[in-house]
Design a protein around this motif. Structure first.
Motif, PDB file in Angstrom:
ATOM      1  N   SER A 172     -11.758   7.327   0.618  1.00  0.00           N
ATOM      2  CA  SER A 172     -12.001   6.612  -1.011  1.00  0.00           C
ATOM      3  C   SER A 172     -12.119   5.427  -1.473  1.00  0.00           C
ATOM      4  O   SER A 172     -11.599   4.383  -1.020  1.00  0.00           O
TER       5      SER A 172
ATOM      6  N   ARG B  71      -3.027  14.365  -5.829  1.00  0.00           N
ATOM      7  CA  ARG B  71      -3.538  12.733  -5.321  1.00  0.00           C
ATOM      8  C   ARG B  71      -2.116  11.622  -5.584  1.00  0.00           C
ATOM      9  O   ARG B  71      -1.784  10.334  -5.241  1.00  0.00           O
TER      10      ARG B  71
ATOM     11  N   ARG C  57     -11.495   2.147  -3.234  1.00  0.00           N
ATOM     12  CA  ARG C  57     -10.409   1.655  -3.634  1.00  0.00           C
ATOM     13  C   ARG C  57     -10.426   0.565  -3.942  1.00  0.00           C
ATOM     14  O   ARG C  57      -9.682  -0.074  -5.632  1.00  0.00           O
ATOM     15  N   HIS C  58     -12.036  -0.189  -4.373  1.00  0.00           N
ATOM     16  CA  HIS C  58     -12.019  -1.297  -5.460  1.00  0.00           C
ATOM     17  C   HIS C  58     -13.123  -1.030  -6.614  1.00  0.00           C
ATOM     18  O   HIS C  58     -13.150  -2.303  -7.380  1.00  0.00           O
TER      19      HIS C  58
ATOM     20  N   PRO D 182      -6.877   7.045  -5.513  1.00  0.00           N
ATOM     21  CA  PRO D 182      -7.753   7.429  -4.895  1.00  0.00           C
ATOM     22  C   PRO D 182      -7.987   8.908  -3.822  1.00  0.00           C
ATOM     23  O   PRO D 182      -6.761  10.195  -3.810  1.00  0.00           O
TER      24      PRO D 182
ATOM     25  N   ASP E 295       1.014  -1.547   0.185  1.00  0.00           N
ATOM     26  CA  ASP E 295      -0.271  -0.368  -0.023  1.00  0.00           C
ATOM     27  C   ASP E 295       0.686   2.013   0.503  1.00  0.00           C
ATOM     28  O   ASP E 295       0.473   2.293  -0.414  1.00  0.00           O
TER      29      ASP E 295
ATOM     30  N   GLY F  31      -3.033   3.643  -5.394  1.00  0.00           N
ATOM     31  CA  GLY F  31      -3.650   2.695  -4.092  1.00  0.00           C
ATOM     32  C   GLY F  31      -4.789   1.533  -4.870  1.00  0.00           C
ATOM     33  O   GLY F  31      -5.180   1.417  -4.277  1.00  0.00           O
ATOM     34  N   ARG F  32      -5.018   2.259  -5.927  1.00  0.00           N
ATOM     35  CA  ARG F  32      -7.183   1.539  -6.137  1.00  0.00           C
ATOM     36  C   ARG F  32      -6.529   0.409  -7.206  1.00  0.00           C
ATOM     37  O   ARG F  32      -6.081   0.453  -8.518  1.00  0.00           O
TER      38      ARG F  32
ATOM     39  N   ASP G   5       0.954   3.699  -2.513  1.00  0.00           N
ATOM     40  CA  ASP G   5       0.318   4.822  -2.277  1.00  0.00           C
ATOM     41  C   ASP G   5       1.229   6.119  -3.499  1.00  0.00           C
ATOM     42  O   ASP G   5       0.791   7.105  -3.143  1.00  0.00           O
TER      43      ASP G   5
ATOM     44  N   LYS H 135      -8.139   9.432   2.061  1.00  0.00           N
ATOM     45  CA  LYS H 135      -7.851   7.726   2.777  1.00  0.00           C
ATOM     46  C   LYS H 135      -9.385   7.068   2.827  1.00  0.00           C
ATOM     47  O   LYS H 135      -9.457   5.861   3.073  1.00  0.00           O
TER      48      LYS H 135
END
Length: 863
Positions: free
Chosen positions: A88, A146, A90-91, A83, A14, A23-24, A18, A86
């Motif tokens: 938002s 971002r 991610r999947h 994202p 992560d 990180g998405r 990030d 934090k």
């Protein structure tokens, strides 16, 4: 235990995601496909524009258009892959994010799809131009936030605020300027090459992407693991071996990673647990990894892509940049290995090899020297062989060369296939085979690196073209290495390995593009800062501010420039870091240094501010590399950062030293003198490390550490004490200018003192270094051709008569009608190296004092 380890690994993933790739990770098919195909297309596009194919088919975009497309991809992917916060999703990618991403991509690529219209309206933008520029600027800063965090966006907002509100009466008069309208600011920032679409984005689009892609493909092929295991096999058995291996592995992975955070995680996952296992505390284990990873971006040949930016900003060749950076980087790395050794000694660590520290250092120097000689010899012999083939085969020589490369490659893979492939696990790292066995498994990984160096340094090809052909070679390696190994091992299933090769190519290209998202956004935002500097003239304000803080003292001025560079660099990626600090602070050093008699080549100034900008990566509270290392070591992030800063003091010392002694940068230094400089600079750096660590042979007393530091200073700056005894320069009358310029050898410089008024009406009395270039018919012609300056003689006085726009003299800040009052030439005096003798005697005295205490202290330690 396994579950805890899995959580730890996910946390590290992560951190890297990030910071570098996003990180998405969408679970829906469309989102996954978008984050698979868009980066892949971006990599294909970058390879296309770097290749000869567009010129062959007659489908060529100009530089501005290619930069716009490049930025469009970056902004689109920044919104899709990173994202917003934090909390938002991610999947999956929200519909609003899709909308904003598409609008951002359209506005970022505006100069591509409406290039002709914008060009026709140069100087008179319409409403559409201004709206697109405004939207693009806002969404670019959000993309940077971002992908990179808040710091860079805040810096850009600060400079934009100054652009619009610099005329506010509440500001001190010294920093006020007239301000700019929204139309003028947007036109300057977005519709010209003075702002976002300037040099920085051009370098990013032209070749930084290719170098990042080259590194990603090398890593995908297995080169990162290969270098790491080589370092461990060579050094892991020594006292404090895992820490020494961490330093060397980070230097090697610096070749394939432009990110200090990715470097920390890639090598630190293995090195930090092993450092803790042999006795390093968590904070020190993490700090060693951080310090060595940060040094990777200071080390040629890539320097986190800064090497190529420096060629554009300083106006020198790539080879000159590499030559300038090599000695400080090398001695800094050797000193870090020595610091690790001293830490191991102080902690009473043992190893299976009891190599004496002096012997170990000499061995390290020997290995470095042999490696340089072998690499340099290979490049030289390759160049000689290529010339012979060209002479013998003419137009068909390219096919002969390619055939020989293929034979060498197949032979290297066949050799590698005789050994099992390297595994990647912590357990494996503790039971490695011999160096020779590991070396055999990856000889073919060295070939594309050597090809890159050959094209850059022997053929002197452009960085973009060199990276393109090296990347194409890497694609070929990824496609063929596994099928060839399977064939030589008689394993069968060759087609399965071919499919795996195609998959590796795709994954490597996607990884390279995703690694570039934040970097490209950073280049664009850095362009906003550069645009603000060129529009407002804030560089002059910074010079006045630093002059006020320093009170005119030269050392104080350099100290404040260093501190401001660290502050400006906090939270910025390497390339954006360099762009910001060089745009704001390099001119300050040049201007104020000239007024104080400090005259150094521009590349030394850029190296000075770059080193301190990079120091921000380890400096709390923003040092992200320290947070990544602490996540692995389970240590305190702030303590890790402060410890890493302490280990990096040697790096902070170097810029001050090479500003006053440019021999360390090998400027105007011959091959034999370069070896001499390297040896004594290395000795000085090791003494400095021993002095700051309070440990030489045994634990040092205060006066012994002071003596070691004094000896280090003398070795670094042998001319300091000589200057107190005898002036460094003698003066000549200004009327001798043209004769001296005519008589000077090729590539010499003239040191001149000029007096006049600047544009603000302030008196200037400063010294400047005017390059002379090749020998010419007369002195006036040499000065005009090399320095872009003309002088006139009025009644025995010499005045500046004309300046070439953008020439070296104008960049130094020289102005019309300034009077040349005198010339300065080196004085005839004893060699400064004579002061090496008292320095070495001082070291000998400390050595003898500690040698007498050594048996007693060792006995006490055993008791």
């Amino acid at each position: 235990m396994a579950e805890a380890q899995a959580k730890s690994d996910n946390a590290l993933d992560d951190i890297v995601a990030d910071a570098d790739t996003g990180g998405r990770a969408p679970k829906d098919a469309f989102g996954r496909a978008a984050l698979w195909y868009i980066p892949l297309v971006w990599s294909i596009y970058q390879l296309w524009i770097a290749s000869p194919l567009p010129f062959m088919v007659g489908f060529v975009w100009n530089d501005t258009q290619t930069r716009a497309i490049h930025l469009g991809f970056a902004v689109l992917l920044a919104f899709l892959a990173f994202p917003a916060g934090k909390n938002s999703p991610r999947h999956h990618i929200p519909n609003l994010t899709w909308l904003i991403a598409i609008v951002g991509a359209i506005s970022a690529s505006y100069l591509w799809w409406d290039y002709r219209g914008v060009a026709d309206r140069t100087g008179a933008p319409n409403m559409t131009d201004i709206i697109m520029a405004g939207i693009g600027l806002i969404l670019l800063m959000e993309a940077a936030r971002r992908s990179l965090g808040i710091p860079l966006m805040l810096v850009a907002l600060f400079f934009l605020s100054y652009v619009f509100f610099g005329s506010w009466s509440g500001l001190p008069e010294v920093v006020q300027w007239k301000g700019a309208s929204f139309e003028k600011a947007m036109s300057h920032m977005w519709l010209t090459t003075e702002g976002v679409f300037g040099v920085a984005l051009g370098v990013s689009s032209g070749f930084v992407f290719l170098f990042v892609l080259f590194g990603a493909l090398l890593n995908q092929a297995g080169a990162g693991n290969y270098f790491l295991q080589l370092a461990f096999a060579a050094l892991g058995h020594l006292r404090g071996g895992p820490a020494k291996a961490a330093v060397i592995a980070s230097a090697a992975t610096g070749l394939i990673s432009g990110s200090s955070i990715a470097n920390v995680v890639t090598t630190g996952t293995f090195t930090i647990p092993l450092m803790k296992k042999v006795g390093f505390p968590a904070t020190k284990a993490g700090a060693v990894e951080v310090s060595s990873s940060i040094n990777g971006v200071l080390t040629p040949p890539v320097m986190g892509a800064v090497a190529f930016l420096m060629t554009e900003y300083v106006g020198i060749s790539y080879v000159e940049v590499v030559k300038t950076a090599i000695v400080p980087a090398a001695i800094s790395y050797v000193a870090l290995v020595y610091i690790v050794h001293l830490e191991a000694l102080k902690s009473g660590m043992t190893g299976t090899d009891k190599t004496h520290p002096v012997k170990f250092i000499l061995m390290a120097i020997f290995i470095i020297a042999i490696s340089i000689v072998i690499a340099g010899g290979l490049l030289f012999l390759t160049g000689f062989a290529v010339d012979a083939i060209n002479t013998a085969f003419g137009a068909a020589s390219i096919w002969v060369i390619l055939g020989l490369m293929m034979v060498a490659y197949v032979a290297a893979v066949r050799f590698a296939a005789q050994q099992p492939d390297l595994e990647t696990s912590l357990e494996t790292m503790q039971h490695l085979p011999s160096v020779g066995t590991i070396f055999k498994t990856g000889i073919h990984y060295l070939m594309p690196i050597l090809l890159l160096m050959y094209l850059l340094m022997i053929e002197r090809k452009s960085p973009g073209l060199s990276a393109f052909w090296s990347t194409m070679f890497m694609l070929f390696i990824l496609f063929t290495q596994n099928p060839l190994k399977a064939f030589f091992r008689k394993q069968g299933e060759v087609m399965r390995h071919v499919r795996e090769g195609v998959s590796d190519i795709a994954e490597g290209m996607i990884a390279g593009a995703r690694n570039m998202i934040g970097l490209a956004a950073a280049m664009g935002v850095a362009g906003i800062i550069v645009g603000a500097v060129t529009l407002t003239g804030i560089g002059q304000v910074m010079a006045e501010f630093v002059e006020f803080l320093s009170g005119g003292n030269l050392l104080a001025m350099l100290f404040f420039v260093a501190v401001i560079s660290i502050i400006l660099g906090m939270g910025l990626p390497t390339t954006a870091n360099y762009i910001v600090v060089s745009s704001l602070m390099a001119g300050v050093v040049v201007e104020l240094g000239a007024q104080n008699g400090l005259i150094v080549p521009l590349v030394a100034v850029h190296m000075f501010v770059f080193y301190f900008g990079i120091m921000a990566d380890v400096t709390p509270p923003v040092g992200l590399a320290s947070f990544a290392a602490a996540a692995i070591s389970k240590g305190d992030p702030l303590k890790t950062g402060f410890q890493a800063f302490f280990y990096s003091i040697r790096t902070a010392l170097l810029p001050f030293l090479f500003i006053f002694n440019t021999d360390l940068l090998l400027i105007d230094v011959g091959p034999v003198q370069a070896i001499f400089v390297f040896i004594f600079a290395l000795i000085a750096m090791l003494l400095f490390a021993a002095g700051t660590m309070n440990y030489f042979i045994v634990k040092s007393r205060i006066y012994e550490s002071a003596a070691l530091l004094l000896a280090a200073f003398i070795l670094f700056q042998p001319g300091y004490f000589l200057n107190q005894l005898s002036p460094e320069f003698e003066t000549r009358a200004g009327t001798e200018l043209f004769q001296m310029a005519q008589d000077a050898p090729a590539d010499a410089s003239l040191r001149v003192r000029l007096i006049g008024e600047n544009l603000n009406g302030d008196e200037v009395d400063a010294r400047y270094l005017l390059p002379l270039g090749e020998v010419g018919p007369d002195g006036a012609t040499r000065l005009l051709n090399a320095s872009g300056i003309e002088f006139r003689d009025e009644d025995g006085k010499i005045f500046v008569d004309n300046l070439a726009f953008g020439g070296p003299a104008e960049q130094l800040g020289i102005d019309w009608d300034w009077e040349l009052v005198e010339l300065e030439v080196p004085a005839d005096r004893m060699p400064k190296e004579i002061f090496y003798i008292p320095a070495l005697l001082l070291v000998l005295g400390v050595f003898l004092l500690q040698r007498r205490r050594q048996p007693k202290e060792e006995a006490e330690a055993l008791a």
